[in-house]
Design a protein around this motif. Structure first.
Motif, PDB file in Angstrom:
ATOM      1  N   LEU A  31     -32.000  35.051 -12.172  1.00  0.00           N
ATOM      2  CA  LEU A  31     -32.206  33.661 -11.771  1.00  0.00           C
ATOM      3  C   LEU A  31     -33.256  32.990 -12.648  1.00  0.00           C
ATOM      4  O   LEU A  31     -33.060  31.857 -13.117  1.00  0.00           O
ATOM      5  N   ARG A  32     -34.365  33.664 -12.882  1.00  0.00           N
ATOM      6  CA  ARG A  32     -35.434  33.101 -13.723  1.00  0.00           C
ATOM      7  C   ARG A  32     -34.944  32.841 -15.144  1.00  0.00           C
ATOM      8  O   ARG A  32     -35.241  31.794 -15.732  1.00  0.00           O
ATOM      9  N   ARG A  33     -34.179  33.789 -15.664  1.00  0.00           N
ATOM     10  CA  ARG A  33     -33.763  33.712 -17.066  1.00  0.00           C
ATOM     11  C   ARG A  33     -32.580  32.764 -17.282  1.00  0.00           C
ATOM     12  O   ARG A  33     -32.571  31.969 -18.238  1.00  0.00           O
ATOM     13  N   ASP A  34     -31.572  32.838 -16.405  1.00  0.00           N
ATOM     14  CA  ASP A  34     -30.298  32.181 -16.688  1.00  0.00           C
ATOM     15  C   ASP A  34     -29.988  30.963 -15.818  1.00  0.00           C
ATOM     16  O   ASP A  34     -29.175  30.122 -16.214  1.00  0.00           O
ATOM     17  N   ILE A  35     -30.585  30.874 -14.638  1.00  0.00           N
ATOM     18  CA  ILE A  35     -30.206  29.809 -13.712  1.00  0.00           C
ATOM     19  C   ILE A  35     -31.267  28.724 -13.601  1.00  0.00           C
ATOM     20  O   ILE A  35     -30.969  27.525 -13.728  1.00  0.00           O
ATOM     21  N   VAL A  36     -32.522  29.098 -13.370  1.00  0.00           N
ATOM     22  CA  VAL A  36     -33.569  28.093 -13.164  1.00  0.00           C
ATOM     23  C   VAL A  36     -33.655  27.101 -14.328  1.00  0.00           C
ATOM     24  O   VAL A  36     -33.814  25.890 -14.089  1.00  0.00           O
ATOM     25  N   PRO A  37     -33.532  27.522 -15.587  1.00  0.00           N
ATOM     26  CA  PRO A  37     -33.602  26.544 -16.681  1.00  0.00           C
ATOM     27  C   PRO A  37     -32.515  25.465 -16.629  1.00  0.00           C
ATOM     28  O   PRO A  37     -32.652  24.425 -17.282  1.00  0.00           O
ATOM     29  N   LEU A  38     -31.457  25.701 -15.857  1.00  0.00           N
ATOM     30  CA  LEU A  38     -30.365  24.737 -15.767  1.00  0.00           C
ATOM     31  C   LEU A  38     -30.552  23.718 -14.652  1.00  0.00           C
ATOM     32  O   LEU A  38     -29.868  22.690 -14.622  1.00  0.00           O
ATOM     33  N   MET A  39     -31.455  23.993 -13.710  1.00  0.00           N
ATOM     34  CA  MET A  39     -31.414  23.267 -12.448  1.00  0.00           C
ATOM     35  C   MET A  39     -32.030  21.876 -12.481  1.00  0.00           C
ATOM     36  O   MET A  39     -31.648  21.014 -11.691  1.00  0.00           O
TER      37      MET A  39
END
Length: 390
Positions: A31-39
């Motif tokens: 989540l930290r690496r791949d998802i949060v940067p998109l949100m």
């Protein structure tokens, strides 16, 4: 949260196996690496990135490798999974839990044994995506007595007419679990409706200021035909629906707890990097007091939800205990998210610092799966023996 500075009392270590904690640690890192940067952009555009489910589905979080089937199906593991997802983003937690919590619970506990056995593997793999359709345009808190969607039987088919509203993820679902009142006996029944069936119309609700990446829908059903095979045979009254809600409400309490953890993460990160008056913001007394209050809210909420899940895993399911947990954690989420925004100051209104998402999303969590007032009345009834529902 196995080595987490926020889990001061070791709740994860006490309640989860090492294998389960490893799965959640991997999830948190993903989540930290791949998802949060998109949100931040997802929130700005009000669109859920395809990468979210494309990343999460292969992790098989409903039946992870190395975790026993009993633990994977437990309220405790499901709860910590909700917390981990919500700590990253509440819309992400909600879209995943719409499948893993609401839809899966509806079929596993509202369907016959044969229906549950046939559908559950499809749900766990996301081969079939589904949503829970209960709330209506004119009936939310009063849905028990006010549910207006109707179903009438003609031979081996049912014909459904009505509307549903605020249904998260409906636009991307394959199947709608629709609750309707049987015209013959006045009792509530549940039906698995093909999202593309004739008579089904799905419209996205725009203009939201909370859970923006999650698409909520208004669904209209006009003369929709469903076979008796697609009626969930374990839902034959409101009492059965209430049993489903009792199981689902704990997930929302865990999401409210995860929201607080995410807000505190954002506040600590900002306070330890921002300088004012020539020194770190984190060195000011008033800032530390706010951070301490936030940690207190997270910790007390975590104690409450782990106790609730432990009770449920022991076979004790209580409406008032689920309602109490949701009521308290959602209220604390509001306060914690507001404190995070305060710590970050004016910059707390900017998506780039994360707190703004949690601040806005706390309002949705405060209202869905039972408003504060409805949950308070459930608890109050248990204390006094008198129902104060209108």
């Amino acid at each position: 949260m196995s080595d987490d500075v926020l889990d001061r009392y070791g709740f994860a270590e006490r309640h989860l196996s090492e294998a389960a904690r490893a799965v959640l640690d991997e999830l948190a890192e993903t989540l930290r690496r791949d998802i949060v940067p998109l949100m931040a952009e997802a929130w700005e555009r009000a669109l859920m990135p395809d990468a979210v489910l494309r990343t999460l589905v292969p992790m098989r979080l409903m039946d992870p490798a190395g975790v026993s089937a009993e633990e994977a199906d437990s309220s405790m593991f499901s709860g910590f999974r909700c917390l981990t997802l919500a700590r990253a983003d509440v819309s992400v937690a909600t879209i995943y839990t719409a499948q893993a919590g609401l839809f899966r619970t509806t079929i596993r506990h509202g369907g016959s044994p044969a229906q549950a056995a046939a559908w559950d593997p499809l749900i766990r793999s996301f081969e079939v995506k589904g949503v829970f359709c209960l709330t209506e345009p004119d009936h939310g808190s009063d849905i028990a007595g006010g549910l207006a969607t109707r179903a009438r039987r003609e031979g081996d088919e049912w014909i459904i007419d009505g509307e549903k509203r605020w249904i998260g993820g409906a636009d991307a679902a394959d199947v709608l679990a629709v609750f309707a009142r049987d015209e013959a006996d006045g009792q509530v029944k549940a039906f698995l409706v093909d999202r593309h069936a004739p008579g089904v119309d799905i419209r996205i609700i725009g203009g939201k200021v909370s859970l923006r990446p999650l698409q909520n829908a208004h669904i209209t059903l006009r003369g929709v035909r469903v076979t008796e095979e697609k009626r969930l045979h374990g839902v034959n009254s409101w009492r059965d629906v209430a049993g489903l809600l009792r199981r689902m409400r704990s997930d929302v309490a865990w999401i409210a707890t995860g929201l607080q953890a995410g807000a505190l993460d954002a506040a600590v990160r900002y306070a330890t990097h921002r300088e004012q008056f020539g020194r770190s913001l984190g060195g000011f007394q008033l800032v530390q007091e706010k951070l301490a209050r936030m940690l207190g809210n997270v910790t007390s909420s975590l104690a409450l939800v782990t106790a609730l899940s432990a009770q449920q895993d022991a076979g004790v399911w209580s409406d008032e205990n689920s309602a109490l947990a949701k009521m308290v954690t959602a209220a604390r989420a509001r306060e914690t998210a507001a404190l995070a925004r305060e710590v970050i100051g004016g910059n707390g209104l900017l998506l780039e610092h994360d707190a703004a998402r949690f601040f806005a999303d706390a309002e949705a969590v405060y209202s869905y799966e039972g408003t504060h007032e409805i949950n308070a009345l459930i608890v109050g009834r248990s204390l006094t023996g008198a129902s104060a529902f209108a």
